[in-house]
Scaffold this motif. Structure first.
Motif, PDB file in Angstrom:
ATOM      1  N   ARG A  97      38.298  44.622  42.550  1.00 35.64           N
ATOM      2  CA  ARG A  97      39.241  43.928  41.652  1.00 35.64           C
ATOM      3  C   ARG A  97      38.543  42.794  40.912  1.00 35.64           C
ATOM      4  O   ARG A  97      38.745  42.606  39.702  1.00 35.64           O
ATOM      5  N   ALA A  98      37.745  42.017  41.642  1.00 33.93           N
ATOM      6  CA  ALA A  98      37.034  40.897  41.008  1.00 33.93           C
ATOM      7  C   ALA A  98      36.111  41.395  39.909  1.00 33.93           C
ATOM      8  O   ALA A  98      36.081  40.839  38.801  1.00 33.93           O
ATOM      9  N   ILE A  99      35.373  42.455  40.198  1.00 33.21           N
ATOM     10  CA  ILE A  99      34.456  43.014  39.199  1.00 33.21           C
ATOM     11  C   ILE A  99      35.231  43.507  37.984  1.00 33.21           C
ATOM     12  O   ILE A  99      34.817  43.287  36.838  1.00 33.21           O
ATOM     13  N   ALA A 100      36.359  44.154  38.230  1.00 33.43           N
ATOM     14  CA  ALA A 100      37.175  44.651  37.109  1.00 33.43           C
ATOM     15  C   ALA A 100      37.641  43.494  36.224  1.00 33.43           C
ATOM     16  O   ALA A 100      37.576  43.575  34.988  1.00 33.43           O
ATOM     17  N   TRP A 101      38.111  42.402  36.838  1.00 39.69           N
ATOM     18  CA  TRP A 101      38.542  41.255  36.047  1.00 39.69           C
ATOM     19  C   TRP A 101      37.373  40.654  35.265  1.00 39.69           C
ATOM     20  O   TRP A 101      37.537  40.235  34.108  1.00 39.69           O
ATOM     21  N   LEU A 102      36.201  40.627  35.875  1.00 44.26           N
ATOM     22  CA  LEU A 102      35.030  40.093  35.178  1.00 44.26           C
ATOM     23  C   LEU A 102      34.671  40.964  33.975  1.00 44.26           C
ATOM     24  O   LEU A 102      34.371  40.447  32.896  1.00 44.26           O
ATOM     25  N   HIS A 142      38.224  35.749  33.583  1.00 44.80           N
ATOM     26  CA  HIS A 142      37.521  34.970  34.595  1.00 44.80           C
ATOM     27  C   HIS A 142      38.457  34.223  35.535  1.00 44.80           C
ATOM     28  O   HIS A 142      38.173  34.104  36.734  1.00 44.80           O
ATOM     29  N   ALA A 143      39.553  33.714  35.018  1.00 44.88           N
ATOM     30  CA  ALA A 143      40.500  32.999  35.880  1.00 44.88           C
ATOM     31  C   ALA A 143      41.069  33.934  36.941  1.00 44.88           C
ATOM     32  O   ALA A 143      41.225  33.547  38.113  1.00 44.88           O
ATOM     33  N   ARG A 144      41.378  35.163  36.538  1.00 42.55           N
ATOM     34  CA  ARG A 144      41.890  36.142  37.508  1.00 42.55           C
ATOM     35  C   ARG A 144      40.821  36.503  38.534  1.00 42.55           C
ATOM     36  O   ARG A 144      41.117  36.647  39.720  1.00 42.55           O
ATOM     37  N   ALA A 145      39.591  36.665  38.075  1.00 44.47           N
ATOM     38  CA  ALA A 145      38.491  36.970  39.001  1.00 44.47           C
ATOM     39  C   ALA A 145      38.311  35.832  40.002  1.00 44.47           C
ATOM     40  O   ALA A 145      38.124  36.065  41.203  1.00 44.47           O
ATOM     41  N   GLU A 146      38.417  34.598  39.512  1.00 42.50           N
ATOM     42  CA  GLU A 146      38.273  33.446  40.405  1.00 42.50           C
ATOM     43  C   GLU A 146      39.376  33.436  41.468  1.00 42.50           C
ATOM     44  O   GLU A 146      39.129  33.089  42.626  1.00 42.50           O
TER      45      GLU A 146
END
Length: 197
Positions: free
Chosen positions: A11-16, A21-25
């Motif tokens: 999920r983090a990679i997808a948001w990146l 970036h805020a969602r990944a954070e």
């Protein structure tokens, strides 16, 4: 690795990838709540926080990373040193950068950063050594050469600075011209230019 961890990481990679970036954070926050001290999440969150200007938070993550994984990567120590340098904490930055080069003596950017923090502390002779190591590792990058010439001027060694300017004229003439302007030196005579090496 367990499935939950891989799902969060994905999920983090997808948001990146989507530039969110805020969602990944937020995902990294959740990961660290589940897996405190996770190297990937700490390094990634530190990077994102640094990018958005949250320097203290980025430093906290970088410090937590090297505390939990001191020998994982010289790059971790470099990143901490960079953040500390940006915050003007030169003594602490020096320690982190020295740790980086101890882990990987070929990490040219750590030598460059070390040179900068030594300059900031007025320790010019030591800065020369660090910057020379940087230029050995990255001979075609003008940054180390530029700073080295500036340090030689600060050390009242204009002949050494002139040698560097002469060297830069061979592959980075704009940087050489900038140094000539900034140092107040004149263009070397054409006969000297042909002897530049």
């Amino acid at each position: 690795m367990n499935t939950a961890y891989l799902w969060h990481k994905g999920r983090a990679i997808a948001w990146l990838v989507l530039g969110r970036h805020a969602r990944a954070e937020q995902v990294f926050d959740a990961m660290l709540a589940h897996w405190p001290g996770d190297a990937y999440a700490l390094a990634s969150r530190a990077h994102l926080r640094g990018q958005r200007g949250a320097l203290e938070a980025a430093m906290a993550d970088a410090q937590a990373l090297v505390a939990a994984h001191p020998a994982r990567s010289a790059a971790d120590w470099f990143n901490l040193g960079y953040l500390l340098q940006e915050a003007g904490r030169h003594g602490e930055a020096e320690s982190a950068l020295r740790r980086a080069v101890a882990l990987d003596e070929r990490l040219d950017r750590a030598w460059y950063g070390l040179g900068l923090v030594l300059i900031a502390q007025g320790r010019y002779d030591e800065a020369v050594q660090a910057l020379q190591r940087n230029t050995e590792l990255q001979p075609m990058s003008p940054y180390g050469w530029y700073q080295l010439a500036r340090v030689h001027m600060d050390r009242h060694a204009p002949d050494e600075a002139r040698k560097i300017i002469c060297h830069l004229q061979g592959f980075e003439p704009k940087v050489a011209a900038r140094l000539l302007r900034e140092t107040g030196m004149s263009q070397p005579p054409r006969s000297e230019q042909t002897r530049c090496s």
